[in-house]
Design a protein around this motif. Structure first.
Motif, PDB file in Angstrom:
ATOM      1  N   ASP A  51       0.763  -1.111   0.062  1.00  0.00           N
ATOM      2  CA  ASP A  51      -0.046   0.091  -0.024  1.00  0.00           C
ATOM      3  C   ASP A  51       0.843   1.304  -0.042  1.00  0.00           C
ATOM      4  OD1 ASP A  51      -1.336   2.132   2.347  1.00  0.00           O
ATOM      5  OD2 ASP A  51      -2.713   1.294   0.752  1.00  0.00           O
ATOM      6  N   GLY A  52       0.430   2.371  -0.758  1.00  0.00           N
ATOM      7  CA  GLY A  52       1.387   3.359  -0.782  1.00  0.00           C
ATOM      8  C   GLY A  52       1.511   4.212   0.359  1.00  0.00           C
ATOM      9  N   LEU A  53       0.362   4.313   0.967  1.00  0.00           N
ATOM     10  CA  LEU A  53       0.720   4.938   2.319  1.00  0.00           C
ATOM     11  C   LEU A  53       1.414   4.438   3.412  1.00  0.00           C
ATOM     12  CD1 LEU A  53      -3.132   6.350   2.746  1.00  0.00           C
ATOM     13  CD2 LEU A  53      -1.140   7.707   2.096  1.00  0.00           C
ATOM     14  N   ARG A  54       1.418   2.969   3.480  1.00  0.00           N
ATOM     15  CA  ARG A  54       2.406   2.375   4.327  1.00  0.00           C
ATOM     16  C   ARG A  54       3.789   2.479   3.989  1.00  0.00           C
ATOM     17  NH1 ARG A  54       2.181  -3.549   4.612  1.00  0.00           N
ATOM     18  NH2 ARG A  54       3.875  -2.938   6.148  1.00  0.00           N
ATOM     19  N   LEU A  55       3.834   2.652   2.490  1.00  0.00           N
ATOM     20  CA  LEU A  55       5.385   2.824   1.921  1.00  0.00           C
ATOM     21  C   LEU A  55       5.708   4.386   2.689  1.00  0.00           C
ATOM     22  CD1 LEU A  55       6.861   2.629  -1.629  1.00  0.00           C
ATOM     23  CD2 LEU A  55       7.073   4.679  -0.382  1.00  0.00           C
ATOM     24  N   ILE A  56       4.923   5.212   2.422  1.00  0.00           N
ATOM     25  CA  ILE A  56       5.339   6.760   2.851  1.00  0.00           C
ATOM     26  C   ILE A  56       5.431   6.586   4.468  1.00  0.00           C
ATOM     27  CG2 ILE A  56       4.258   8.963   3.259  1.00  0.00           C
ATOM     28  CD1 ILE A  56       2.974   8.612   0.552  1.00  0.00           C
ATOM     29  N   GLN A  57       4.624   6.010   5.015  1.00  0.00           N
ATOM     30  CA  GLN A  57       4.792   5.999   6.558  1.00  0.00           C
ATOM     31  C   GLN A  57       6.197   5.200   7.075  1.00  0.00           C
ATOM     32  OE1 GLN A  57       1.060   4.518   7.562  1.00  0.00           O
ATOM     33  NE2 GLN A  57      -0.061   6.261   7.045  1.00  0.00           N
ATOM     34  N   GLU A  58       6.232   3.869   6.340  1.00  0.00           N
ATOM     35  CA  GLU A  58       7.184   3.145   6.933  1.00  0.00           C
ATOM     36  C   GLU A  58       8.688   3.022   6.345  1.00  0.00           C
ATOM     37  OE1 GLU A  58       5.709  -0.712   7.029  1.00  0.00           O
ATOM     38  OE2 GLU A  58       3.520  -0.074   8.095  1.00  0.00           O
ATOM     39  N   ALA A  59       8.729   3.338   5.109  1.00  0.00           N
ATOM     40  CA  ALA A  59       9.819   3.312   4.420  1.00  0.00           C
ATOM     41  C   ALA A  59      10.724   5.008   4.456  1.00  0.00           C
ATOM     42  CB  ALA A  59      10.045   2.835   2.731  1.00  0.00           C
ATOM     43  N   LYS A  60       9.716   5.776   4.863  1.00  0.00           N
ATOM     44  CA  LYS A  60      10.128   7.304   4.886  1.00  0.00           C
ATOM     45  C   LYS A  60      11.090   7.642   3.797  1.00  0.00           C
ATOM     46  CE  LYS A  60       9.436   7.323  10.155  1.00  0.00           C
ATOM     47  NZ  LYS A  60       8.511   6.246   9.999  1.00  0.00           N
ATOM     48  N   PRO A  61      10.672   7.548   2.607  1.00  0.00           N
ATOM     49  CA  PRO A  61      11.558   8.140   1.424  1.00  0.00           C
ATOM     50  C   PRO A  61      11.719   9.696   1.764  1.00  0.00           C
ATOM     51  CG  PRO A  61       9.268   7.579   0.715  1.00  0.00           C
ATOM     52  CD  PRO A  61       9.356   6.874   2.137  1.00  0.00           C
ATOM     53  N   GLU A  72      -0.442  14.709  -1.476  1.00  0.00           N
ATOM     54  CA  GLU A  72      -0.766  15.734  -0.317  1.00  0.00           C
ATOM     55  C   GLU A  72      -0.060  14.973   0.851  1.00  0.00           C
ATOM     56  OE1 GLU A  72      -4.768  15.650   0.769  1.00  0.00           O
ATOM     57  OE2 GLU A  72      -4.387  17.036   2.363  1.00  0.00           O
ATOM     58  N   GLU A  73      -0.094  13.762   0.921  1.00  0.00           N
ATOM     59  CA  GLU A  73       0.149  12.909   2.028  1.00  0.00           C
ATOM     60  C   GLU A  73       1.644  13.095   2.182  1.00  0.00           C
ATOM     61  OE1 GLU A  73      -1.489  11.657   4.451  1.00  0.00           O
ATOM     62  OE2 GLU A  73       0.283  10.763   5.651  1.00  0.00           O
ATOM     63  N   ALA A  74       2.715  12.992   0.908  1.00  0.00           N
ATOM     64  CA  ALA A  74       4.064  13.136   0.877  1.00  0.00           C
ATOM     65  C   ALA A  74       4.425  14.317   1.172  1.00  0.00           C
ATOM     66  CB  ALA A  74       4.608  12.733  -0.353  1.00  0.00           C
ATOM     67  N   LEU A  75       3.820  15.316   0.662  1.00  0.00           N
ATOM     68  CA  LEU A  75       4.166  16.708   1.017  1.00  0.00           C
ATOM     69  C   LEU A  75       4.043  17.062   2.560  1.00  0.00           C
ATOM     70  CD1 LEU A  75       2.427  18.384  -2.096  1.00  0.00           C
ATOM     71  CD2 LEU A  75       5.077  18.495  -1.650  1.00  0.00           C
ATOM     72  N   ARG A  76       3.007  16.631   3.113  1.00  0.00           N
ATOM     73  CA  ARG A  76       2.944  16.889   4.427  1.00  0.00           C
ATOM     74  C   ARG A  76       3.766  16.169   5.298  1.00  0.00           C
ATOM     75  NH1 ARG A  76      -1.073  19.921   4.954  1.00  0.00           N
ATOM     76  NH2 ARG A  76      -2.968  19.869   3.862  1.00  0.00           N
ATOM     77  N   ARG A  77       4.631  15.323   4.970  1.00  0.00           N
ATOM     78  CA  ARG A  77       5.621  14.741   5.672  1.00  0.00           C
ATOM     79  C   ARG A  77       6.780  14.973   5.379  1.00  0.00           C
ATOM     80  NH1 ARG A  77       3.817   9.803   8.389  1.00  0.00           N
ATOM     81  NH2 ARG A  77       1.745   9.588   8.310  1.00  0.00           N
ATOM     82  N   ALA A  87      -0.793  21.747   0.945  1.00  0.00           N
ATOM     83  CA  ALA A  87       0.425  21.075   1.321  1.00  0.00           C
ATOM     84  C   ALA A  87       1.638  21.477   0.792  1.00  0.00           C
ATOM     85  CB  ALA A  87       0.094  19.483   0.940  1.00  0.00           C
ATOM     86  N   TYR A  88       1.700  21.686  -0.441  1.00  0.00           N
ATOM     87  CA  TYR A  88       2.859  22.245  -1.011  1.00  0.00           C
ATOM     88  C   TYR A  88       3.417  23.464  -0.394  1.00  0.00           C
ATOM     89  CZ  TYR A  88       6.294  23.951  -4.312  1.00  0.00           C
ATOM     90  OH  TYR A  88       7.344  24.502  -4.921  1.00  0.00           O
ATOM     91  N   ASP A  89       2.661  24.465  -0.185  1.00  0.00           N
ATOM     92  CA  ASP A  89       2.886  25.664   0.311  1.00  0.00           C
ATOM     93  C   ASP A  89       3.638  25.714   1.607  1.00  0.00           C
ATOM     94  OD1 ASP A  89       1.713  27.018  -1.968  1.00  0.00           O
ATOM     95  OD2 ASP A  89      -0.015  27.548  -1.352  1.00  0.00           O
ATOM     96  N   THR A  90       3.281  24.727   2.342  1.00  0.00           N
ATOM     97  CA  THR A  90       3.962  24.520   3.639  1.00  0.00           C
ATOM     98  C   THR A  90       4.961  23.568   3.771  1.00  0.00           C
ATOM     99  OG1 THR A  90       2.059  23.182   4.473  1.00  0.00           O
ATOM    100  CG2 THR A  90       1.960  25.444   4.815  1.00  0.00           C
ATOM    101  N   ALA A  91       5.070  22.586   2.653  1.00  0.00           N
ATOM    102  CA  ALA A  91       6.235  21.689   2.828  1.00  0.00           C
ATOM    103  C   ALA A  91       7.697  22.160   2.877  1.00  0.00           C
ATOM    104  CB  ALA A  91       5.901  20.675   1.608  1.00  0.00           C
TER     105      ALA A  91
END
Lengths: 329, 329
Positions: free
Chosen positions: B58-68, B85-90, B113-117
């Motif tokens: 799952d893409g969200l798990r990748l973002i959360q766990e692999a932390k690219p 959005e999720e990636a930019l927020r992180r 999300a981009y504006d604050t990332a």
């Protein structure tokens, strides 16, 4: 058949060029159709065709006194309609430069006169009779690209130096009706559909001192059957270009794509692999066709109905561009 | 730099193709981004580039766990925005298939999300880095055609047989955002202006059982500066055509006309008589450019702002076509 020539501004050469194909023609008179219009070009073309004609100083007098059977109208574009209406009211045939009129009110007058005249009318959509367009039309009608779904048409001209009649909306009518009318006619002709709506834009920016003349324009038509047709028009073709005009059309259908470019016809469909370059038909003369159609010898490529529909489409596109809104038909 | 790949539907090959130009890259994970999406294409491309990656389901798990540090997003088009959005927020960088979003609401979320990332984003407008487009852009920026007044852009593709994600507006987004986005991007890029209004039309007729997919579309943009720009899009290119796509652009300016056709760049201006065929620049890889720009080594051809503006233009053009009205920016 007695013909009269009114004006020398538009493509009067289509008429004079057709004379040599015709029998029993008398040129009963020639006259300027617009204030300050010189008839020298028409006189030279007539002379070249082996004809001469009495000169009248006014188009209406020519109609009244020379009583031609057929009037060729090619004066300033804003004056086309009044001669067309007058000639039709007197039972004359009319071969008129496009657009037939430069206002919707004038167009309506010509249409009404035509409806009761019992005579014939054709507008000078001369590109229909050129080798490339005749060939492309035949291919489309033979089903080579299936059902048409999308059309892109282009007119691009060199600007050069244009004289006074081009500089005022009153005499010129606008770049969409003058230059664009050819491309709008192709859309009507190839699709065989009717115009449903148009959104257009045009601009006088960078027109090098040419008054009201629009340097560029684009129109987005939707036709019956949901066909999309875009028309792009400009006077931006450089003087260094290999030719004066760059006429193009691309027609995409359910079974193939056909293009005219550089006076060639290119076809892609299931009959062959890659791009086929079609063998060109010979050109025809539209005026000779028109006279023959009056004589009951064949059809004219351009009908009165199409001449009116295309003029209406040009004027509604111009209105759309003037008012920045979609105009319905 | 650690990168993660989400999805295998779009042009993930731009990213994998750039890997060989980059140093110090670790592929921290790959995952499908959309329901039912196979990652086989991405896995093969990675393997070809000499990389392997842990698989996440799952893409969200990748973002959360692999932390690219950087996420490449190329799943079903309706899912681009939520991962971006999720990636930019992180605080991750985002290299995302175009369009960035398939609804204006989703686009707004990504923009916020981009504006604050404080990180970077680029959409995969890969045609910008091809030889013909790079060459044409350089010529236009060098003033070879003067000030731009009119643009005609074309995308034409073979339809072939398209799978489920293309058949539903939810997953596909529409033919204007998917295919047309390239041509709309060219308009933005070459003119350097902003979109002011659009009128568009599209049609699902004759789509050979492809659900919601529009077979043809046309858009008429007006840009700041009064530039007219038409965009024509279709899936009507025959299977017998010599290539899959027929990308074209014609740009007419005050000093010349430039065209891209058949991957060649043709120029007419006062510098020479006739048509010049320009010598082509070499292609570049957009992903490598993007990573280098993050590393402070050069600029990326596509900016985040352009990625958003072009996506907005696509979605407003689609809205115009859906609602048959002019949409303003």
């Amino acid at each position: 058949m007695k013909i009269g020539l009114i004006g020398s501004t538009g493509h009067v050469s289509i008429a004079t060029g057709g004379l040599r194909e015709l029998q029993g023609i008398e040129v009963a008179g020639m006259a300027p159709g617009s204030a300050g219009e010189s008839m020298e070009k028409a006189a030279q073309l007539l002379d070249k065709a082996g004809f001469s004609a009495p000169r009248y100083d006014d188009g209406l007098r020519l109609i009244q006194e020379a009583k031609p059977d057929l009037v060729v109208i090619a004066c300033h574009f804003g004056d086309h309609a009044r001669y067309a209406e007058e000639a039709l009211r007197r039972g004359m045939h009319v071969f008129v430069e496009k657009p037939v009129a430069t206002t919707l009110a004038d167009l309506e007058k010509v249409r009404l006169a035509y409806d009761t005249a019992g005579t014939r009318l054709a507008a000078m959509f001369g590109s229909r009779t050129t080798p490339a367009f005749r060939t492309a039309y035949q291919a489309v009608r033979q089903g080579k690209i299936g059902r048409i779904r999308l059309v892109q048409a282009q007119k691009s001209y060199r600007l050069g130096i244009r004289k006074a009649p081009y500089l005022s909306r009153d005499t010129y009518g606008g770049t969409i009706p003058w230059v664009g009318s050819h491309a709008i006619d192709w859309v009507l002709w190839f699709t065989g559909e009717r115009f449903r709506s148009v959104y257009a834009t045009h601009s006088r920016e960078e027109n090098r001192g040419h008054g009201d003349l629009e340097m560029s324009a684009q129109c987005q038509f939707v036709m019956t059957g949901g066909i999309a047709a875009s028309v792009s028009v400009d006077y931006l073709r450089p003087e260094s270009a290999p030719t004066h005009g760059d006429d193009r059309i691309r027609i995409a259908g359910t079974e193939g794509v056909l293009e005219i470019r550089d006076q060639e016809v290119l076809l892609i469909n299931g009959e062959a692999s890659g791009i086929q370059k079609l063998k060109l038909l010979e050109s025809r003369n539209l005026f000779a066709e028109f006279v023959h159609s009056i004589e009951g010898r064949g059809e004219c490529t351009v009908s009165a109905e199409e001449s009116f529909l295309c003029t209406e489409a040009c004027l509604k596109a111009r209105q759309s561009a003037d008012e920045s809104r979609v105009v319905l038909f």
